[in-house]
Design a protein around this motif. Structure first.
Motif, PDB file in Angstrom:
ATOM      1  N   GLU A   1       0.819  -1.201   0.000  1.00 11.75           N
ATOM      2  CA  GLU A   1       0.000   0.000   0.000  1.00 11.75           C
ATOM      3  C   GLU A   1       0.859   1.261   0.000  1.00 11.75           C
ATOM      4  OE1 GLU A   1      -3.650   2.023   2.609  1.00 11.75           O
ATOM      5  OE2 GLU A   1      -2.704   0.153   3.259  1.00 11.75           O
ATOM      6  N   LYS A   2       0.428   2.243  -0.762  1.00 14.53           N
ATOM      7  CA  LYS A   2       1.036   3.569  -0.713  1.00 14.53           C
ATOM      8  C   LYS A   2       0.134   4.464   0.118  1.00 14.53           C
ATOM      9  CE  LYS A   2       1.790   7.814  -3.246  1.00 14.53           C
ATOM     10  NZ  LYS A   2       1.464   8.584  -4.470  1.00 14.53           N
ATOM     11  N   ILE A   3       0.665   5.018   1.193  1.00 14.87           N
ATOM     12  CA  ILE A   3      -0.098   5.898   2.070  1.00 14.87           C
ATOM     13  C   ILE A   3      -0.144   7.291   1.454  1.00 14.87           C
ATOM     14  CG2 ILE A   3      -0.323   6.855   4.381  1.00 14.87           C
ATOM     15  CD1 ILE A   3      -0.666   3.813   4.210  1.00 14.87           C
ATOM     16  N   GLY A   4      -1.333   7.837   1.304  1.00 15.36           N
ATOM     17  CA  GLY A   4      -1.491   9.152   0.709  1.00 15.36           C
ATOM     18  C   GLY A   4      -1.456  10.262   1.744  1.00 15.36           C
ATOM     19  N   ALA A   5      -1.549  11.479   1.241  1.00 11.16           N
ATOM     20  CA  ALA A   5      -1.476  12.647   2.116  1.00 11.16           C
ATOM     21  C   ALA A   5      -2.850  13.239   2.397  1.00 11.16           C
ATOM     22  CB  ALA A   5      -0.587  13.718   1.471  1.00 11.16           C
ATOM     23  N   GLY A   6      -3.892  12.694   1.783  1.00 12.43           N
ATOM     24  CA  GLY A   6      -5.218  13.273   1.946  1.00 12.43           C
ATOM     25  C   GLY A   6      -6.286  12.231   2.162  1.00 12.43           C
ATOM     26  N   ARG A   7      -7.485  12.561   1.716  1.00  6.77           N
ATOM     27  CA  ARG A   7      -8.665  11.742   2.016  1.00  6.77           C
ATOM     28  C   ARG A   7      -8.915  10.632   1.000  1.00  6.77           C
ATOM     29  NH1 ARG A   7     -12.976  16.464   0.160  1.00  6.77           N
ATOM     30  NH2 ARG A   7     -14.475  14.848  -0.470  1.00  6.77           N
ATOM     31  N   PHE A   8      -8.234  10.673  -0.154  1.00  9.60           N
ATOM     32  CA  PHE A   8      -8.553   9.759  -1.246  1.00  9.60           C
ATOM     33  C   PHE A   8      -7.566   8.597  -1.341  1.00  9.60           C
ATOM     34  CE2 PHE A   8     -10.293  13.873  -2.861  1.00  9.60           C
ATOM     35  CZ  PHE A   8     -11.632  13.508  -2.837  1.00  9.60           C
ATOM     36  N   VAL A   9      -8.128   7.402  -1.589  1.00 14.18           N
ATOM     37  CA  VAL A   9      -7.325   6.190  -1.806  1.00 14.18           C
ATOM     38  C   VAL A   9      -7.931   5.428  -2.980  1.00 14.18           C
ATOM     39  CG1 VAL A   9      -6.572   3.976  -0.848  1.00 14.18           C
ATOM     40  CG2 VAL A   9      -6.679   5.998   0.629  1.00 14.18           C
ATOM     41  N   TRP A  10      -7.070   4.995  -3.889  1.00 12.55           N
ATOM     42  CA  TRP A  10      -7.504   4.150  -5.001  1.00 12.55           C
ATOM     43  C   TRP A  10      -7.326   2.675  -4.629  1.00 12.55           C
ATOM     44  CZ3 TRP A  10      -9.795   6.060  -9.335  1.00 12.55           C
ATOM     45  CH2 TRP A  10      -9.696   7.448  -9.538  1.00 12.55           C
ATOM     46  N   SER A  11      -8.360   1.888  -4.865  1.00 15.67           N
ATOM     47  CA  SER A  11      -8.352   0.447  -4.615  1.00 15.67           C
ATOM     48  C   SER A  11      -8.294  -0.268  -5.962  1.00 15.67           C
ATOM     49  CB  SER A  11      -9.608   0.042  -3.849  1.00 15.67           C
ATOM     50  OG  SER A  11      -9.724  -1.367  -3.744  1.00 15.67           O
TER      51      SER A  11
END
Length: 249
Positions: free
Chosen positions: A72-82
């Motif tokens: 998993e790549k941890i993002g900096a905001g509210r959005f995550v792509w699955s």
């Protein structure tokens, strides 16, 4: 948020994945598991996810990415792509057309955009609030329902007994469709799907698609919670509630 904009980008990702998967000459699979159970993965699975990830990182560098094949790549905001680059790898390695690519965008952990792409059949199902083109059937009773599950042999004994309550009451039951069953529910040719052992990358994309079609999706207890991997989708609330009653312990 601009759901349509993100949905269009999900389509761009699916196009890029198709360029890898449809042209894959090598469909030899290796087993990811070391415990004796079979969980196949191919070079196309991995390469398609690499391509999708690169496009996301270029367009939305602050977004997180959670895929089946890589960490998993941890993002900096509210959005995550699955991402699930090939859902139904068994179908893929057997040359069957029902495998799909699953892409979802999560907003604060909730799937808000979902895409089910069926490259071999050149079909694509996009779900988000207000999405056009999807419409579940009006089936309200199990006796009229077209039921699907991928493989009853991965059910536990107790789950198999509970699923059989649905199967014996349904008008017809079909097997082996993986995520494609949910796509067909979203356009009215399947009415009910019950599965288990699903992981987040398996079900995140399904949720917006089913809901955009007016269907209902939850777990076998009727809850909007999927940690146990049990997923139930139905064309109507009435059918969903009947199925929940029959799947109850």
């Amino acid at each position: 948020m601009d759901h349509a904009r993100f949905a269009a980008f999900a389509g761009t990702l699916a196009d890029a994945a198709r360029a890898v998967t449809l042209g894959a000459a090598d469909r030899v699979a290796e087993n990811k598991n070391e415990d004796g159970t079979y969980d196949p993965v191919t070079a196309a699975d991995r390469e398609a996810e690499r391509v999708i990830r690169a496009l996301i990182e270029r367009a939305w560098p602050d977004h997180g990415i959670s895929g089946e094949e890589f960490p998993e790549k941890i993002g900096a905001g509210r959005f995550v792509w699955s991402l699930d680059p090939i859902d139904g790898t068994r179908a893929f390695i057997c040359g069957l057309p029902s495998w799909t690519t699953l892409i979802a965008l999560l907003d604060e952990g909730k799937p808000v955009v979902g895409l089910i792409d069926v490259p071999t059949l050149d079909e694509r199902y996009l779900g988000f609030p207000g999405a056009p083109g999807l419409k579940a059937s009006e089936c309200r009773t199990l006796g009229d329902a077209r039921l699907a599950t991928t493989d009853v042999h991965i059910f536990s004994a107790a789950e198999r007994e509970r699923f059989d309550r649905l199967r014996t009451g349904a008008r017809v039951t079909r097997y082996g469709l993986d995520a494609y069953a949910y796509a067909r529910l979203a356009v009215g040719s399947i009415d009910l799907v019950a599965e288990n052992s699903l992981k987040p990358h398996d079900y995140n994309a399904l949720i917006p698609v089913v809901r955009a079609a007016g269907g209902v999706i939850g777990n076998w207890r009727g809850e909007d919670e999927y940690r146990e991997g049990q997923v139930l989708a139905a064309a109507t609330p009435e059918l969903f509630e009947e199925a929940v009653r029959l799947l109850g312990a």
